[in-house]
Write a protein that holds these residues in place. Structure first.
Motif, PDB file in Angstrom:
ATOM      1  N   LEU A 102       1.189  -0.987  -0.166  1.00 12.90           N
ATOM      2  CA  LEU A 102       0.143   0.085   0.241  1.00 12.90           C
ATOM      3  C   LEU A 102       0.967   1.256   0.217  1.00 12.90           C
ATOM      4  CD1 LEU A 102      -3.018   0.878   0.750  1.00 12.90           C
ATOM      5  CD2 LEU A 102      -2.942   1.076   2.860  1.00 12.90           C
ATOM      6  N   TRP A 112      -1.044   2.745   6.021  1.00 16.21           N
ATOM      7  CA  TRP A 112      -1.903   1.715   6.341  1.00 16.21           C
ATOM      8  C   TRP A 112      -3.166   2.084   7.877  1.00 16.21           C
ATOM      9  CZ3 TRP A 112      -2.002  -1.717  11.309  1.00 16.21           C
ATOM     10  CH2 TRP A 112      -2.850  -2.247  11.132  1.00 16.21           C
ATOM     11  N   TRP A 119     -10.413   5.219   8.824  1.00 16.47           N
ATOM     12  CA  TRP A 119     -10.934   5.349   7.437  1.00 16.47           C
ATOM     13  C   TRP A 119     -12.127   6.125   7.066  1.00 16.47           C
ATOM     14  CZ3 TRP A 119     -16.354   4.532   8.207  1.00 16.47           C
ATOM     15  CH2 TRP A 119     -16.706   3.252   8.841  1.00 16.47           C
ATOM     16  N   ILE A 459     -10.562   1.718  -1.742  1.00 16.02           N
ATOM     17  CA  ILE A 459      -9.577   1.017  -0.220  1.00 16.02           C
ATOM     18  C   ILE A 459     -10.205   1.523   1.180  1.00 16.02           C
ATOM     19  CG2 ILE A 459      -8.025   1.275   0.513  1.00 16.02           C
ATOM     20  CD1 ILE A 459      -6.859   1.823  -1.693  1.00 16.02           C
TER      21      ILE A 459
END
Lengths: 554, 609
Positions: A102, A112, A119, A459
């Motif tokens: 990533l 990450w 998120w 994602i």
């Protein structure tokens, strides 16, 4: 009655399983889904992945029964393992393998750690980026609202749903990428981004000759066979009001408002003065905020300019005539495509502050100092009202000069992109501001995020289920085991109801399955043995007298 | 039925005891070794070694397990199994522990011999042992440590108190007592923080095949597979490399060793340092006398570098195609340097805007001056603008404008001003400008040999430039010190990595004590991460040579040795417990089997009923 209760229990266990998980996924992701709804399927990745896992779970739930010899308890242990693997295991794998790739895939701009538990914040950032980008460009007039769109319309349609926004974003990103980021060849740009922005690095980034890889020679232009990558930049033409003739094309406007003796004139791109409009009656009409903005300058009151918002150009023009009696000229501002360069501050998209003057210095009494040191002659030449050094910094000529410095820096021979300088007269802090907000383009990293907004939503949406999957992993495991118990109880009830009918079937079963069945029917009168059964291995071969004792070696 | 129930409970109990006995042996030991290895886990310094202890601890377990499986197939004699597995297990565990002890002792002896002293043979064939003032711990504390290790490595007194030992506390059990691992990691992290270097080095702009890095001019540097360091075609490490701890340590050792070696020399510094303007002879002599060894070497280096640049060897190289491709007309390197051409490109823009500001804005008006008069007649900017507007104007043209227009006009105000401006005018030459700019360029073409690479090659007469020799004492007591051109070359490389390239990548290893602009750019001699956001650390934080040797020595043995000590510690501790667990396991297994047999007999009886 007992059977009904068991059925209800089974239904409840099924409902609190994947259906509830799916509902929770939707509820927790409502903001993300709303924020990124224009990206279609991207924001529903969370739901898709949940459904996929549910399908795997239910496949396992039913397929484990195909092997008749397998006991209910064993069937459900397998289902529990599948459930935990699908939820916890899936994310354990991703957690193990995602971080490195990533970081590489996003050039260290998304990690990450930014997503695992944040998120939601990431989705907010993405939504805010689009909002910022649309708002800036709407107000700058780079988004022209041909169908009367508002800022909210642009945001809700997104680049995928609005061709104008899509084109603008695409041009902007490719300009700052090919004539900016990608044109930095060596490691300097990497050092600048990784807290190693040393003065030699900064000098390299500012001074290195990048002409070989910019414009038509940029990697992007070459790849796509384009003459050059362009950006929508402002221009001004001058028209005669009476005749409507265009009398000057692509001029620069300078107006200094210094101390009551303002000037207003236009030059060509090489700073040669074309005309002095200081005492003329003019209006400046430019694209702004989804329509046109009219700025009126009357000869009598040169320092006061007021912007009037108009829906159409002709409305702005007629309003100009109303405001200025005997209007002579009007300036029309719009956007044209041109190749531009970008410098390192544009890449970062943030201002750089430097404390170049101490606070005690800006608060020094200049007049007193000059008079005490016998240089009174100089103090008499100072403009009226200047006493402290900070007073000099507040003179109109300072921002006027800085505006010209910005233009000078923007010359192709210098950096090709302006740096807007301001000096705080109170603290002595010098601020270097990049061109981003003036050009309507965010920093390089933000533009890269915006350009791959759809991918980032995928994602984000994927990560949004991470914690939920970890929580639901053991819950689904337990539900699978509990469902096994319920089914065992049901079978026990069935067995009690129809022993006679079941008897022939049992006779056909293999020896091994008979043993399993014995274990499936706990002996209610011997709880100690029942508990033993729980510990014992289901499929462990039963020991028999005289048989070889098998050592269970670990 | 009652008997059956009792037997079943007994079977369960024995089953549990058997399991407990098993887990109290090898699994528990491996768990402890794993816990003992936790301080190494996720520590970059132990990146490839942190699990060594665990792997070693697994070996006796694996051997025992294979044996147990083999026995399970071939024999059911519990006593034989207990005896053989127990003996093999004890031999494996104690044997592994002894082997680790032997390894530890050997590693430490090697390190001691390598770092604690330099052994040389002098002209008369006598062995000269030069101890370095660092502490390399012995493997074991006590007399044997002194006799076996310390005494042979150095004849200088190393008392019992000074001997560090690490076997007992690679990881401390005493609460609050810093372990050898803590101290090592503390030192390592301090070094990395102060010098802003990366543990294992970092390559920017790596190519897709991972074998090269891209330089500023798009040329490729080849990554050395052994060290991970990218080297340019000219032999210099690429600017895309962020120093590793090892690299930084080596550079600092080379730099400081050169300074120490040169410190034995006493050259006449009046040759290398000129008197400052207005400095009296006494002041000049006092300044020279106060120079530190590093300042002296720096001055000599700068002087000799100019000699190298003027040498026949370097001048011949400047005629080569590779040199001309980079530094000749339109050379590849010119794009990344602040060249005179670049200044000539910028100057007209600057003057154009300055003219515009003065001519057409209110800046001069605001200051109460008559703008056009000042602009044209006094400053003569119109004339300058005209000069710079010409194609191919020269620096000489600017010089002429200075002397012909500005000095007569502005200089007319005062004689002092005229003389000052005249002085400035004299300095405006292309060569001077080039020299001024080159100081702040920080760029060397990766395909061209640097001037300092010619130390050891460039000669003046028959002498290599940069070589020095000095004899002290007379007759038999005389000692001759030499500082060869190769030493100067090593110093030049270390200096380049420590100061010049270090300032570029933000890992300044030796503070730049330049004057003027250099002082400003280099944060006044600070070291480490000197950049736009941070001024690094003051030079007083710099490590001295002994500290550098110490860390280098530590880094060489600690990462490989310490994780094995985790296994060693618990192999000894658990040797007895594992044996006991094996004995008990087989005992409980045997008892369990007996009970199962009784249950079966009981069930058969029940069935008969």
């Amino acid at each position: 009655m007992k059977k009904t209760l068991l059925t209800i229990l089974k239904v409840v266990l099924h409902v609190v399983g994947f259906p509830l998980l799916l509902a929770l996924v939707f509820i927790l992701n409502l903001d993300v889904i709303k924020g990124g709804s224009m990206y279609g399927v991207a924001v529903f990745v969370c739901a898709i992945i949940t459904v996929v896992m549910a399908v795997v779970y239910y496949l396992a739930y039913f397929l484990v029964r195909t092997k008749k010899s397998r006991s209910i308890r064993n069937q459900h242990i397998i289902v529990a393992i599948v459930a935990v693997c699908c939820l916890s295991g899936f994310w354990m794998l991703l957690d193990g393998f995602i971080p490195g790739p990533l970081e590489n895939a996003t050039s260290s701009t998304v990690r990450w750690e930014d997503l695992s538990d944040n998120w939601g914040a990431r989705a907010e950032v993405q939504e805010k980026l689009l909002r910022d980008y649309v708002t800036i460009n709407y107000n700058l007039g780079r988004l022209t609202a041909p169908n009367g769109e508002t800022i909210e319309d642009y945001i809700s349609q997104g680049p995928n749903g609005n061709a104008e926004l899509h084109d603008l974003l695409s041009h902007d990103y490719h300009s700052i990428d090919s004539d900016g980021y990608s044109s930095y060849m060596g490691p300097s740009i990497d050092y600048a981004q990784s807290d190693r922005m040393t003065i030699p690095v900064l000098l390299h980034l500012f001074l290195d000759d990048r002409s070989d890889v910019q414009g038509a020679n940029s990697a992007y232009a070459k790849k796509n066979n384009l003459p050059e990558v362009t950006l929508a930049v402002p221009y001004y033409d001058v028209y005669d009001y009476e005749s409507g003739d265009k009398i000057e094309t692509d001029v620069r406007i300078y107006h200094g408002a210094a101390n009551g003796s303002a000037r207003f004139f236009v030059t060509d791109q090489d700073l040669n003065i074309k005309d002095d409009y200081t005492s003329r009656k003019i209006a400046v009409i430019s694209q702004f905020g989804g329509g046109w903005a009219l700025v009126v300058k009357s000869a009598a009151n040169q320092n006061e300019y007021e912007a009037v918002q108009c829906a159409t150009f002709s409305e702005a023009l007629s309003k100009a005539a109303d405001e200025i009696s005997g209007i002579e000229f009007y300036f029309v501002g719009g956007y044209k495509q041109a190749s531009v360069n970008w410098h390192v501050l544009d890449m970062l998209g943030t201002s750089m502050e430097m404390n170049i003057l101490s606070e005690s210095l800006v608060n020094t009494d200049l007049l007193a100092m000059l008079n005490e040191s016998g240089m009174g002659i100089i103090s008499s030449a100072l403009p009226a009202g200047v006493q402290y050094i900070s007073d000099i910094l507040e003179l109109d000529l300072v921002p006027d000069a800085f505006a010209l410095v910005a233009d000078m820096v923007a010359e192709d021979e210098v950096l090709g992109s302006p740096i807007y300088i301001s000096l705080d007269s109170k603290t002595g802090t010098l601020t270097l501001e990049p061109s981003n907000s003036h050009r309507g383009v965010l920093g390089y990293m933000e533009m890269a995020w915006l350009d791959s907004q759809g991918l980032l939503y995928i994602i984000v949406s994927l990560f949004s289920v991470r914690t939920l999957f970890y929580i639901y992993g053991p819950i689904m495991g337990l539900i699978a085991v509990l469902l096994g118990f319920v089914r065992e109880k049901e079978q026990a009830l069935q067995g009690a109801d129809g022993t006679a009918t079941n008897a022939p079937q049992k006779a056909k079963k293999s020896k091994k399955s008979q043993k399993s069945d014995e274990q499936e029917q706990p002996q209610a009168d011997d709880k100690a043995v029942d508990a033993d059964d729980l510990i014992a291995e289901d499929d462990a071969p039963q020991q028999s007298a005289g048989s070889d004792i098998v050592d269970f070696d670990f | 039925m009652h008997l059956n129930m009792k037997l079943k409970r007994k079977q369960t109990l024995l089953g549990i005891l058997k399991t407990v006995a098993y887990f109290a042996g090898y699994p528990l030991m491996v768990l402890f070794v794993a816990i003992g290895s936790v301080p190494f886990y996720k520590e970059g310094a132990f990146g490839g070694t942190w699990y060594l202890g665990i792997v070693i601890a697994l070996i006796p377990w694996l051997v025992s397990a294979i044996l147990q499986i083999a026995f399970g197939t071939f024999t059911h004699n519990q006593y034989l199994k207990t005896l053989v597995v127990g003996v093999v297990s004890t031999v494996c565990m104690l044997g592994a522990a002894f082997a680790l002890d032997l390894n530890g002792k050997n590693v430490m002896e090697d390190i001691n011999q390598k770092y604690a002293a330099t052994v040389t043979v002098d002209a008369d064939g006598n062995t000269v042992v030069t101890p370095k003032q660092i502490t390399v711990p012995t493997y074991r504390m006590g007399a044997d440590g002194i006799d076996d290790v310390t005494w042979t490595m150095s004849s200088t007194a190393v008392s019992f108190e000074t001997i560090d030992y690490l076997k007992g506390h690679y990881v401390s059990l005493t609460p609050g007592y810093a372990s050898a691992t803590d101290e090592f990691l503390g030192e390592l992290h301090d070094f990395m923080r102060i010098y802003n270097v990366s543990l294992n080095g970092e390559n920017k702009k790596t190519t897709e095949d991972g074998k090269h890095v891209t330089n500023t001019d798009m040329s490729l540097a080849t990554i050395d597979p052994a060290t991970g360091i990218p080297f340019n075609p000219n032999g210099v490490v690429s600017e895309s490399y962020v120093y590793s701890v090892d690299f930084a340590l080596n550079v600092l050792i080379n730099y400081n060793e050169a300074v120490n070696k040169f410190a034995k020399h006493d050259p006449d510094m009046t040759v290398y340092v000129d008197p400052a303007a207005g400095e009296t002879d006494a002041e000049y002599r006092a300044r020279l006398a106060a120079m530190t060894p590093v300042e002296k070497l720096e001055a000599v280096y700068q002087y000799d570098l100019k000699r190298v640049i003027n040498s026949d060897e370097y001048r011949a190289y400047q005629e080569s195609a590779e040199y001309k491709a980079a530094y000749g007309d339109n050379g590849t390197a010119k794009k990344f340097m602040l060249t005179v051409d670049r200044v000539k490109e910028l100057a007209p823009v600057l003057v154009r805007y300055l003219s515009f500001v003065l001519r057409h804005t209110q800046i001069l008006e605001s200051l109460g001056a008559e703008p056009l008069a000042l602009y044209d007649s006094m400053l003569g900017l119109g004339a300058l603008n005209d000069t710079l507007s010409q194609e191919n104007y020269t620096i000489e043209d600017i010089h002429d404008w200075f002397t012909d227009v500005l000095v007569p006009s502005v200089g007319g105000l005062s004689a002092d001003l005229a003389s000052m401006l005249g002085g400035i005018a004299d300095m405006i030459t292309e060569d001077n400008l080039q020299a001024l700019l080159s100081e702040y360029v920080y760029y060397y073409s990766p395909s061209v040999r640097t001037a300092f690479d010619f130390f050891g090659e460039a000669k003046e007469g028959d002498e290599y430039i940069g070589s020095y020799s000095m004899t002290t004492g007379v007759g038999e007591d005389s000692v001759t010190y030499t500082f060869s051109a190769e030493d100067m070359r090593a110093f030049a490389y270390a200096r380049y990595y420590a100061k010049t390239n270090g300032a570029y990548i933000g890992s300044v290893l030796v503070g730049n004590n330049d004057d003027g602009l250099g002082k400003l750019l280099n944060a006044d001699g600070n070291i480490g991460g000197v950049n736009m956001n941070s001024s690094g650390y003051p030079a007083s934080f710099a490590y001295n040579l002994d500290q550098i040797y110490q860390l280098k020595a530590d880094k060489e043995y600690v990462p490989a040795l310490f994780p094995t000590l985790a296994a060693r510690r618990y192999l000894y501790i658990f040797a007895g417990l594992v044996l006991l667990s094996i004995v008990l396991y087989y005992q409980f297994a045997r008892r369990e089997n007996e009970v199962i047999a009784s249950i079966v007999v009981d069930q058969m009886k029940g069935g008969a009923k």
